[in-house]
Scaffold this motif. Structure first.
Motif, PDB file in Angstrom:
ATOM      1  N   SER A  22      -6.609  -2.690   0.593  1.00 24.31           N
ATOM      2  CA  SER A  22      -6.770  -2.726   2.051  1.00 24.31           C
ATOM      3  C   SER A  22      -7.386  -4.048   2.514  1.00 24.31           C
ATOM      4  O   SER A  22      -7.305  -4.390   3.693  1.00 24.31           O
ATOM      5  CB  SER A  22      -7.616  -1.542   2.541  1.00 24.31           C
ATOM      6  OG  SER A  22      -8.955  -1.674   2.121  1.00 24.31           O
ATOM      7  N   ARG A  25      -3.784  -6.050   2.717  1.00 26.95           N
ATOM      8  CA  ARG A  25      -2.725  -5.610   3.622  1.00 26.95           C
ATOM      9  C   ARG A  25      -3.065  -4.246   4.218  1.00 26.95           C
ATOM     10  O   ARG A  25      -3.960  -3.562   3.751  1.00 26.95           O
ATOM     11  CB  ARG A  25      -1.371  -5.568   2.925  1.00 26.95           C
ATOM     12  CG  ARG A  25      -1.256  -4.579   1.781  1.00 26.95           C
ATOM     13  CD  ARG A  25       0.167  -4.607   1.189  1.00 26.95           C
ATOM     14  NE  ARG A  25       0.245  -3.908  -0.064  1.00 26.95           N
ATOM     15  CZ  ARG A  25       0.477  -2.611  -0.207  1.00 26.95           C
ATOM     16  NH1 ARG A  25       0.647  -1.862   0.855  1.00 26.95           N
ATOM     17  NH2 ARG A  25       0.539  -2.055  -1.402  1.00 26.95           N
ATOM     18  N   GLN A  26      -2.310  -3.884   5.247  1.00 29.04           N
ATOM     19  CA  GLN A  26      -2.509  -2.610   5.938  1.00 29.04           C
ATOM     20  C   GLN A  26      -2.131  -1.451   5.013  1.00 29.04           C
ATOM     21  O   GLN A  26      -1.077  -1.473   4.372  1.00 29.04           O
ATOM     22  CB  GLN A  26      -1.620  -2.575   7.187  1.00 29.04           C
ATOM     23  CG  GLN A  26      -1.825  -1.383   8.062  1.00 29.04           C
ATOM     24  CD  GLN A  26      -2.977  -1.567   9.023  1.00 29.04           C
ATOM     25  OE1 GLN A  26      -3.378  -2.678   9.310  1.00 29.04           O
ATOM     26  NE2 GLN A  26      -3.499  -0.465   9.523  1.00 29.04           N
ATOM     27  N   ILE A  27      -3.004  -0.440   4.936  1.00 26.36           N
ATOM     28  CA  ILE A  27      -2.788   0.761   4.133  1.00 26.36           C
ATOM     29  C   ILE A  27      -2.852   1.955   5.090  1.00 26.36           C
ATOM     30  O   ILE A  27      -3.733   1.984   5.964  1.00 26.36           O
ATOM     31  CB  ILE A  27      -3.877   0.903   3.035  1.00 26.36           C
ATOM     32  CG1 ILE A  27      -3.884  -0.300   2.094  1.00 26.36           C
ATOM     33  CG2 ILE A  27      -3.737   2.204   2.257  1.00 26.36           C
ATOM     34  CD1 ILE A  27      -2.638  -0.475   1.250  1.00 26.36           C
ATOM     35  N   ASP A  29      -3.879   5.395   6.838  1.00 24.96           N
ATOM     36  CA  ASP A  29      -5.208   6.003   6.901  1.00 24.96           C
ATOM     37  C   ASP A  29      -5.423   7.102   5.869  1.00 24.96           C
ATOM     38  O   ASP A  29      -6.556   7.388   5.503  1.00 24.96           O
ATOM     39  CB  ASP A  29      -5.470   6.583   8.294  1.00 24.96           C
ATOM     40  CG  ASP A  29      -5.660   5.510   9.350  1.00 24.96           C
ATOM     41  OD1 ASP A  29      -5.910   4.337   8.977  1.00 24.96           O
ATOM     42  OD2 ASP A  29      -5.566   5.840  10.543  1.00 24.96           O
TER      43      ASP A  29
END
Length: 183
Positions: A22, A25-27, A29
């Protein structure tokens, strides 16, 4: 050292070479993703909806097949389940789960939808929490063959990879600290 997960609602002890993805990069929720700093291995913890239509060992298979479908391994028929067994309550810290199931299998998958396919041993532990209508899926992705044409082929051959014992350590250390995470 224990790492906080899902904003501190859970925690687990990871190998020192684990990088929190995270930070790169975007993970989603509902996921926590850690990768080995020098190999293509990863450990993913995912909070999923409790699958009441399948019982325990079959729920572990259900989630494995769901991941295989996401990896496009199902459509190619390039996946297999090798072992499914119950984890004794005495071997885990997650006492809130009604049961835990260990599954080992393999998938032939490509990274980033590339043509080149890699053989990945997948070890997963499914923690069943019906009182929270949640299944917690922990997966250890362990590539055993990297196609020379894969973007993963440039990995560090000198690196010390994680073992199943490292994964066992993570799953045995998983703790629930705040049930509010389940909504």
């Amino acid at each position: 050292m224990s790492r906080p997960l899902f904003g501190g609602a859970l925690s687990a002890v990871f190998p020192s070479s684990a990088m929190d993805i995270s930070e790169l990069r975007q993970i989603p929720d509902n996921q926590e993703v850690f990768a080995h700093s020098q190999t293509d291995q990863s450990i993913i913890i995912e909070l999923l909806e409790y699958q009441s239509q399948v019982q325990d060992a079959e729920a572990a298979r259900y989630h494995f097949e769901d991941v295989a479908g996401s990896n496009k391994a199902i459509e190619n028929g390039t996946w297999e389940v090798r072992v499914v067994k119950q984890v004794p309550q005495s071997e885990i810290s997650m006492q809130e789960c009604s049961s835990a199931w260990l599954l080992s299998g393999a998938q032939l998958v490509s990274k980033f939808n590339e043509e080149a396919k890699n053989t990945v041993n997948v070890h997963q532990c499914l923690f069943r929490l019906p009182q929270f209508t949640t299944d917690i899926l922990m997966m250890f992705n362990d590539p055993v063959f990297i196609n020379p044409l894969s973007s993963s082929a440039a990995g560090n051959m000198e690196a010390i990879p994680w073992t199943q014992q490292d994964f066992q350590g993570v799953l045995q250390s998983l703790r629930l600290l705040d049930s509010g995470v389940f909504g």
